[in-house]
Scaffold this active site. Structure first.
Site, PDB file in Angstrom:
ATOM      1  N   ASP A 125       1.926  -9.741   0.014  1.00 52.41           N
ATOM      2  CA  ASP A 125       2.024  -8.851   0.693  1.00 52.41           C
ATOM      3  C   ASP A 125       3.088  -7.710   0.394  1.00 52.41           C
ATOM      4  OD1 ASP A 125       0.749  -5.637   1.706  1.00 52.41           O
ATOM      5  OD2 ASP A 125       1.381  -6.127   3.248  1.00 52.41           O
ATOM      6  N   TYR A 127       6.074  -4.169   0.499  1.00 53.05           N
ATOM      7  CA  TYR A 127       6.523  -3.085   0.857  1.00 53.05           C
ATOM      8  C   TYR A 127       7.691  -2.288  -0.288  1.00 53.05           C
ATOM      9  CZ  TYR A 127       9.319  -1.172   5.338  1.00 53.05           C
ATOM     10  OH  TYR A 127       9.647  -0.916   6.233  1.00 53.05           O
ATOM     11  N   HIS A 132       6.733   5.519   1.908  1.00 53.01           N
ATOM     12  CA  HIS A 132       6.726   4.461   3.171  1.00 53.01           C
ATOM     13  C   HIS A 132       7.634   3.722   3.913  1.00 53.01           C
ATOM     14  CE1 HIS A 132       4.004   1.632   5.741  1.00 53.01           C
ATOM     15  NE2 HIS A 132       5.118   0.523   5.487  1.00 53.01           N
ATOM     16  N   ARG A 141      14.768   2.672  12.540  1.00 50.47           N
ATOM     17  CA  ARG A 141      16.654   2.209  12.513  1.00 50.47           C
ATOM     18  C   ARG A 141      17.186   3.455  12.026  1.00 50.47           C
ATOM     19  NH1 ARG A 141      14.376  -1.979   9.652  1.00 50.47           N
ATOM     20  NH2 ARG A 141      14.273  -0.618   7.629  1.00 50.47           N
ATOM     21  N   GLU A 198      -3.165   0.254   6.736  1.00 54.99           N
ATOM     22  CA  GLU A 198      -2.306   0.369   5.620  1.00 54.99           C
ATOM     23  C   GLU A 198      -3.178   0.724   4.244  1.00 54.99           C
ATOM     24  OE1 GLU A 198       1.241  -2.548   5.706  1.00 54.99           O
ATOM     25  OE2 GLU A 198       2.054  -0.756   7.045  1.00 54.99           O
ATOM     26  N   GLU A 200      -3.426   0.679   0.309  1.00 49.60           N
ATOM     27  CA  GLU A 200      -2.558   0.110  -0.691  1.00 49.60           C
ATOM     28  C   GLU A 200      -3.620  -0.467  -1.643  1.00 49.60           C
ATOM     29  OE1 GLU A 200      -0.820  -3.876   0.824  1.00 49.60           O
ATOM     30  OE2 GLU A 200      -0.474  -2.560   2.781  1.00 49.60           O
ATOM     31  N   ASP A 230      -4.644  -3.637   4.793  1.00 46.33           N
ATOM     32  CA  ASP A 230      -3.587  -4.348   5.221  1.00 46.33           C
ATOM     33  C   ASP A 230      -3.732  -4.021   6.236  1.00 46.33           C
ATOM     34  OD1 ASP A 230      -2.165  -7.029   5.584  1.00 46.33           O
ATOM     35  OD2 ASP A 230      -0.065  -5.518   5.508  1.00 46.33           O
ATOM     36  N   ARG A 234       0.091  -3.430  15.244  1.00 44.75           N
ATOM     37  CA  ARG A 234       2.088  -3.004  15.136  1.00 44.75           C
ATOM     38  C   ARG A 234       2.220  -2.673  16.476  1.00 44.75           C
ATOM     39  NH1 ARG A 234       2.890  -1.585  10.287  1.00 44.75           N
ATOM     40  NH2 ARG A 234       0.902  -0.119   9.495  1.00 44.75           N
ATOM     41  N   TYR A 241       8.125  -9.906  14.209  1.00 44.96           N
ATOM     42  CA  TYR A 241       8.676 -10.531  13.398  1.00 44.96           C
ATOM     43  C   TYR A 241      10.423 -10.440  12.578  1.00 44.96           C
ATOM     44  CZ  TYR A 241      11.398  -5.448  12.268  1.00 44.96           C
ATOM     45  OH  TYR A 241      12.308  -4.686  12.549  1.00 44.96           O
ATOM     46  N   LYS A 250      -1.202  -9.379  10.654  1.00 43.51           N
ATOM     47  CA  LYS A 250      -1.209  -9.343   9.902  1.00 43.51           C
ATOM     48  C   LYS A 250      -2.333  -9.934   8.733  1.00 43.51           C
ATOM     49  CE  LYS A 250       1.838  -6.118   7.985  1.00 43.51           C
ATOM     50  NZ  LYS A 250       1.697  -4.899   7.623  1.00 43.51           N
ATOM     51  N   THR A 254      -7.493  -8.222   5.718  1.00 40.30           N
ATOM     52  CA  THR A 254      -7.424  -7.789   4.896  1.00 40.30           C
ATOM     53  C   THR A 254      -7.876  -7.473   3.599  1.00 40.30           C
ATOM     54  OG1 THR A 254      -5.462  -8.177   4.803  1.00 40.30           O
ATOM     55  CG2 THR A 254      -5.414  -7.519   2.231  1.00 40.30           C
ATOM     56  N   THR A 346       2.134  -0.244   1.079  1.00 36.65           N
ATOM     57  CA  THR A 346       1.690   0.904   1.652  1.00 36.65           C
ATOM     58  C   THR A 346       2.043   1.995   0.969  1.00 36.65           C
ATOM     59  OG1 THR A 346       1.331  -0.030   4.320  1.00 36.65           O
ATOM     60  CG2 THR A 346       0.826   2.796   3.762  1.00 36.65           C
ATOM     61  N   GLU A 360       2.699   6.622  10.499  1.00 39.01           N
ATOM     62  CA  GLU A 360       3.907   7.044   9.919  1.00 39.01           C
ATOM     63  C   GLU A 360       3.076   8.756  10.478  1.00 39.01           C
ATOM     64  OE1 GLU A 360       3.412   4.678   6.301  1.00 39.01           O
ATOM     65  OE2 GLU A 360       4.816   6.550   5.748  1.00 39.01           O
TER      66      GLU A 360
END
Lengths: 418, 418
Positions: A125, A127, A132, A141, A198, A200, A230, A234, A241, A250, A254, A346, A360
């Site tokens: 998978d 990113y 996203h 962050r 997600e 995708e 996916d 969260r 993670y 995850k 899927t 995503t 999101e």
């Protein structure tokens, strides 16, 4: 390219997802019969095992289609993929002399059960959607550090769990996991509270490689595409993670759409990747238009209630194409195999309603969505049904994927009760 | 338990890695013949396909051993695993009446080629050795933040790449990858400069599960163990691993020893996990002694030169057992399958010479090792041969694994030249 007309009348409407231009590959069964390969045309499925048995399709010495997966056909290689598409087009086109032999082999789509269309060898998978990654990075962050330093230089990916890939329609049970809330000193083992989707696309690798391959070679090795959800826990992800990436967050499921839309069917919809902020290193540079113009949407239906469209976006929003992801995947010498599945990452657009995850859409739960039913959602509730749709729109025709749906089942009361 | 005596004389020495107490499972071939299942005994291999053909072993209606993998035997389940071990013990024990029928089916180990002993379904790698995690964390984040907050509460793991798992003896080519040095503004695509090993054990899952399982159930589902070297490109890893974990840095190759040492053979060596700083949550608690007392060592031999032992440690240094890792792996509902491989994580002891990676042994390259040849090493050089060994020492006997070796080949000059 305009609509190619078929003698299967239902295939000729501009809104039909499965016109002659498409010819997507799935695995189906009818009551009391084993799953086998089929091709969707209009509102029908062509029984490929029967077509091969009848001698209508002769591509190899061994049966390719009386099987519950398309992997063996993939292994035959691109020349056979092209020959199959040409033969199917000839058999199903308006004016063919073979209609009488083909017509008895059509089964109404409404009467079949669809299964996983291929055996997933391994699942990766990515990113690789900039909106996203920027949204998620901003939440976690701050806007100034949203994109990690490597993001604009390579498609970030992680290995997922092939055993968890399921076909559209399979219910998905809310997982348990280790959670740690900010106001507790210690973690607890609890059902997930922030279960998410997600949106995708999934690219299916159709040829083996055993060493670094170029982007052009990678593109040639891709067999086709599916829609992919996916499912993501969260709260499990937030605790687990660091430092090695998502793992159990995850691994519940899927979901993929049931029809493999071939690369050949998508050719007319090729489009460029977005402008590059940094020039990519040579081994990742685009080798022509590498994305596709495919409209995507997500609907959410609470149990027993009508669905609300919660997101609309397009596959062309991706920063890295599947071919670039596959090329990157081989840089270390990593062997890739027929049946490997690559999730795009995503897909979110720039707008608020173009975001491909509830994380999101609800901005981490701070701005819950209001559904058409008046209910609100930050994350998924038990009984919610999610549906992903995709459509490439040509001149008088549509290339559809079939829905990718899944309903959230409540968590087990005690996961260790037998 | 004392040495069990075999009529195969070479199996009765205290130092022989393959006494009757062991009976490890591999796949071998002799010149001009296909790979098939075999069992090591002393300096010989029992041809299991021939033993089944001869009617000496009758466990199922279909052939279990005339195959290049042990997966089909695993699928038969723990009762058959036990029956096989009992039958092999009877056939090979001193005093058996069947020696005359068995002896012609033995092939000298020196004359066979060993292959992958099983098909790897999926591969997961953990980070579950406390000394290793502390060392690496101290180097990257300082001594006070060495262990991530989640580390003492769950076995951190990531999905690896099954296609990259190779059997001992397979050369390993130094990978290319995207590197970014601190004194360059942009990354470059170059051969890896910090190629490393990781000394690990691998646990092989022998039974499917489809939902959360307890630690005791997980232990019951493990079929056996191998030595495992998780080759790691530290410079590729440093640039790629945030935020989703290692990807191409760990995808070049993972080497395993050629013999599956069964859980049954290791029973006498069970030992407790270390004291817990935080009590584990119920679903991860130890269900009895879950580790094994297995001495481990790593040697490094520069091309054409003698080997130096660069590390000695023990599997009992792990904080989490393979059973706890497998239980954690299922918490989300993740389906696990026969042939799944779980890497323990790098095994390091407390002492400086007990560290299972060059990253730790050379402290990130700051304190190069001096080999017995006088050469120094921070990371691996082309031509270096690494060998992992493992031995559980019983009363007058040794349970060995067979070496896990690999030689570093130079990087391709141009990875895209065809």
């Amino acid at each position: 390219m305009p609509l190619m007309k078929s003698w299967v009348a239902s295939a000729n409407s501009a809104d039909c997802p499965f016109p002659l231009n498409n010819l997507p590959y799935g695995v189906f069964s009818t009551e009391g019969e084993d799953p086998r390969c089929g091709v969707a045309i209009g509102e029908m499925v062509l029984d490929m095992a029967a077509a091969e048995e009848e001698g209508l399709i002769e591509l190899a010495d061994e049966p390719l289609f009386d099987l519950p997966f398309w992997n063996v056909l993939m292994e035959e290689g691109p020349a056979v993929w092209a020959a199959l598409r040409a033969r199917l087009t000839a058999l199903l086109a308006e004016g063919t002399k073979e209609r009488d032999r083909v017509e008895p082999l059509l089964v109404p789509l409404a009467e079949v059960t669809l299964h996983m269309p291929f055996m997933v060898s391994e699942y990766t998978d990515f990113y690789a959607g900039r909106h996203h990654a920027t949204n998620v990075g901003t939440m976690f962050r701050g806007a100034e550090n949203a994109l990690p330093p490597n993001w604009l230089h390579l498609p970030i990916g992680y290995n997922g769990r092939a055993s968890s890939v399921v076909v559209s329609g399979t219910p998905v049970r809310r997982p348990w996991g280790q959670l740690k809330s900010a106001d507790h000193a210690l973690p607890a083992f609890l059902p997930c509270r922030r279960f998410d989707l997600e949106l995708e696309m999934g690219a299916i690798v159709g040829a083996d490689s055993d060493g670094p391959i170029t982007v052009a070679e990678a593109d040639a090795n891709i067999f086709g595409y599916v829609l992919l959800n996916d499912w993501s826990a969260r709260d499990i992800q937030a605790w687990e993670y660091q430092p090695l990436g998502p793992f159990q967050a995850k691994a519940t499921a899927t979901s993929i759409s049931p029809w493999i839309v071939t690369k050949a069917a998508l050719e007319p919809f090729r489009t460029d990747t977005p402008p590059r902020e940094f020039e990519l290193l040579d081994h990742l540079k685009d080798a022509g238009p590498m994305l596709y113009d495919i409209d995507l949407a997500v609907t959410l239906a609470p149990e027993g209630k009508p669905a609300t469209t919660i997101a609309r976006t397009n596959y062309k929003e991706m920063y890295y194409s599947s071919a670039q992801q596959l090329a990157h995947h081989t840089t270390s010498g990593c062997p890739m195999n027929v049946g490997d599945l690559l999730g795009s990452g995503t897909i979110s657009g720039a707008g608020k309603e173009e975001r491909g995850s509830l994380l999101e859409l609800s901005w981490g739960g701070k701005e819950p969505l209001t559904l058409d039913t008046g209910e609100t959602r930050s994350f998924l509730q038990d009984g919610d049904t999610l549906t992903l749709t995709g459509a490439a729109r040509g001149d008088g025709y549509t290339i559809g994927f079939g829905d990718c749906t899944g309903t959230v089942l409540p968590a087990l009361e005690n996961p260790y009760a037998r």
